[in-house]
Enzyme design. Structure first.
Site, PDB file in Angstrom:
ATOM      1  N   TYR A 121       0.669  -1.132   0.174  1.00 24.97           N
ATOM      2  CA  TYR A 121       0.130  -0.146  -0.094  1.00 24.97           C
ATOM      3  C   TYR A 121       0.918   1.323  -0.003  1.00 24.97           C
ATOM      4  O   TYR A 121       2.143   1.120  -0.002  1.00 24.97           O
ATOM      5  CB  TYR A 121      -1.059   0.167   1.138  1.00 24.97           C
ATOM      6  N   GLU A 122       0.155   2.372  -0.286  1.00 20.38           N
ATOM      7  CA  GLU A 122       0.761   3.632  -0.372  1.00 20.38           C
ATOM      8  C   GLU A 122       1.613   3.592  -1.502  1.00 20.38           C
ATOM      9  O   GLU A 122       2.652   4.308  -1.719  1.00 20.38           O
ATOM     10  CB  GLU A 122       1.561   4.111   0.840  1.00 20.38           C
ATOM     11  N   GLY A 123       1.156   3.097  -2.719  1.00 24.24           N
ATOM     12  CA  GLY A 123       2.085   2.895  -3.669  1.00 24.24           C
ATOM     13  C   GLY A 123       3.042   1.785  -3.707  1.00 24.24           C
ATOM     14  O   GLY A 123       3.840   1.665  -2.579  1.00 24.24           O
TER      15      GLY A 123
END
Ligand SMILES: Cc1cc2nc3c(=O)[nH]c(=O)nc-3n(C[C@H](O)[C@H](O)[C@H](O)COP(=O)(O)OP(=O)(O)OC[C@H]3O[C@@H](n4cnc5c(N)ncnc54)[C@H](O)[C@@H]3O)c2cc1C
Length: 599
Positions: free
Chosen positions: A442-444
């Site tokens: 997550y978060e890229g």
């Protein structure tokens, strides 16, 4: 059962002896952040993490969250622990005093985050997201939004979310379909489905403040047509100056995910049905606004890798001291027992040294970057602010990806040190690997971080960002060129740094001709930059430890371990730089050699 003690000695060594974080107290607005105050805050944070959050880590994992007709309950004890957390003011560490915050450095908040994440990653994510939402609204919201929402996010009675992901839209935010239609009174009606939203619904706070990416009717296609909206779960009511949650807004949670780890963190599907929202920032400039939140969150996710890694290392070390198996050649044979502690075996030492070297080096990398977050926002000299900002921009994807890779590797090694006892649920070690895994996604994803580094950050200003790392490493090597004591550290560092410089030049040249060369090299380049930067920080740590040893009150064993661990890093971990450099030099050819249908 796992145990946890916040690594206060190591954190203090990095902050005070290596980074000289006390200099932050010389910046406007941070006068209170003296080393004494920082140490006192960290003592309290350690106590909260160890005694309130940590006891709920394993039980929260076992129980998980539950969903019933739009209502989400977190595991037993989480609401009380969150109440204790906010009562201690931990959600307001960096918030502006004019909104009830304490105005302390971002660096300090990252350290607090590390302790809380080690203690209970699932629960610590809730204030982490609120912190990001606070800063996005503070940077891009209008005065009315700030006045209504910032005091509540700062005191933690309301929590924040970031709502980007949709079923068809993950890494590629240009695919967002959620819509925002002007209501004619300055507000908007937001409709769409968001998935995988962390803490999108829960029982910890009075209400929830969603920051939602959606498209206005006249939006251009792709990411250039995305705007950010603040959509509260309850519409706020002003009761004679005091704001409270009023009627329910048009957003419901229609389910939560069953997933691999962080079971105490609800991952929600949210359906927005003409929900009332307000624009944050300019129309179609939502990506810019959301990046304020995402950059903060990317560093925080890197810290998650560190936090889980620390817990894994501590427990592997304790187990290795206590578990006895086999005889070591020339071993203790001390007490008539049939076997030596496994910590005496070289293979266990290899794993413990790898964990320790990666963890403590990763900590230095994270806090060195975080220190520059404060310098970027507070330094009186605009050129220094710009330089610090460049460094943070460059290193954010490295901190996020390199540290979350390390967190997972360390959790995996902790299982190996435990043998079969690491694989079964009872000891609590396998939970750490399951929890750590999401941080690489997550978060890229870490792949997207590498593309951000190579595709955006490297080329910016003809290498301007990169100079913030290359210049200090160059200067350090020049300063210590004739220092025979430092040679075992600076020799390997200079070699690896040379490989990094060559790889940088190669990528710059080949990418001009064929961008797919750069994208194929991105992962290896991010790892190479991470390895070398941590190598430089290890050399600095070793020299700082040498300088401190023999001084009044010095902990000789701690400082000696720093020097020896630095040497291990140079000899056993930094050489990985050669493999990454070789992969970069080999180019994209063999990566892309098979047609998609030839797999
Ligand atoms: C537990 C959990 C919590 C989450 N919390 C939130 C939250 O609070 N808010 C929120 O908005 N989202 C949240 N997410 C969503 C998360 O951010 C996404 O899952 C993530 O960004 C990846 O998107 P995706 O899953 O659609 O994968 P995809 O984008 O489909 O990616 C699949 C693979 O393709 C790769 N890939 C994709 N595009 C490219 C490219 N251009 N070049 C090279 N490789 C590429 C990726 O790296 C990945 O390996 C959460 C997810 C989970 C599982």
């Amino acid at each position: 059962m796992t145990t946890y003690r916040a690594p206060l000695d190591d954190v203090r060594f990095v902050l005070h002896d290596v980074l000289d974080a006390g200099r932050l107290a010389g910046l406007a607005g941070l006068q209170d952040a003296t080393p004494d105050v920082v140490d006192a805050v960290l003592d309290q944070a350690a106590r909260l993490a160890e005694t309130v959050l940590f006891p709920l880590n394993q039980t929260g994992d076992a129980e998980g969250c539950t969903y019933d007709n739009g209502v989400v309950r977190t595991p037993a004890g989480f609401p009380q622990a969150y109440a204790t957390y906010i009562a201690g003011g931990w959600t307001s560490v960096t918030a502006d005093p004019c909104y009830g915050g304490q105005g302390l450095p971002a660096l300090l908040n990252f350290v607090v985050d590390e302790f809380m994440t080690s203690a209970n990653m699932a629960l610590a994510m809730v204030p982490g997201l609120s912190h990001g939402a606070y800063h996005a609204i503070a940077a891009h919201g209008d005065d009315a939004l700030k006045a209504t929402y910032l005091p509540k996010l700062a005191d933690g009675t309301w929590t924040g979310t970031m709502c980007l992901t949709e079923p068809q839209c993950g890494s590629d935010l240009g695919l967002i379909r959620s819509k925002a239609v002007p209501a004619g009174d300055g507000s908007f009606r937001i409709s769409g489905t968001k998935i995988f939203i962390t803490a999108g619904e829960h029982d910890l706070a009075e209400t929830i403040v969603h920051l939602v990416l959606a498209r206005l009717p006249d939006a251009p296609p792709g990411t250039r047509g995305v705007s950010m909206f603040l959509v509260p779960k309850h519409l706020p009511v002003d009761d004679g100056g005091a704001t409270r949650p009023g009627a329910r807004n048009g957003v419901v949670c229609t389910g939560i995910e069953t997933k691999m780890g962080i079971h105490g963190s609800p991952t929600c599907t949210l359906v927005f049905d003409e929900a009332t929202g307000w624009l944050v920032g300019a129309p179609h400039k939502g990506m810019r606004a959301m990046f304020t939140m995402m950059n903060d969150a990317r560093l925080a996710v890197g810290i998650q890798g560190l936090g889980v890694g620390e817990l894994a290392y501590q427990n592997a070390l304790a187990y290795a001291r206590e578990r006895r198996q086999g005889r070591v050649p020339g071993g203790r044979a001390d007490d008539g027992v049939a076997a030596d502690p496994i910590i005496d075996h070289a293979d266990i030492r290899r794993m413990l040294m790898t964990m320790k070297a990666q963890l403590e080096g990763g900590r230095a990398l994270a806090y060195w970057t975080a220190l520059h977050v404060d310098l970027a926002s507070r330094h009186p000299d605009p050129a220094r602010r710009r330089a610090a900002d460049d460094l943070v921009a460059l290193m954010t994807p490295v901190v996020k990806a390199h540290l979350t890779d390390l967190g997972q590797d360390i959790a995996d090694l902790a299982i190996q040190v435990h043998g079969g006892y690491g694989y079964i649920r009872e000891t609590g070690i396998e939970q750490l690997l399951r929890d750590a895994r999401i941080a690489r996604i997550y978060e890229g994803t870490n792949g997207i971080q590498a593309l951000d580094l190579v595709g955006r950050k490297l080329g910016e200003g003809a290498g301007r960002l990169l100079r913030q790392v290359f210049h200090p490493i160059d200067a350090f090597l020049a300063d210590h060129r004739d220092d025979p004591v430092a040679a075992p550290l600076t020799g390997p560092l200079a070699k690896a740094f040379g490989r990094l410089q060559l790889a940088t030049g190669l990528i710059a040249r080949t990418a001009l001709k064929d961008p797919s060369e750069a994208t194929a090299a991105a992962h290896d380049y991010l790892k190479l930059l991470g390895l070398v930067t941590v190598g430089w920080l290890w050399a600095r740590m070793a020299l700082a430890a040498r300088a401190k040893a023999g001084g009044p009150g010095a902990d000789a064993r701690f400082l000696d371990a720093k020097v020896k661990t630095a040497t291990f890093y140079m000899q056993h971990i930094l050489p990985q730089a050669a493999a990454h450099a070789a992969a970069i030099a080999a180019g994209a050819g063999s990566v892309m050699a098979l047609d998609a249908d030839a797999f």
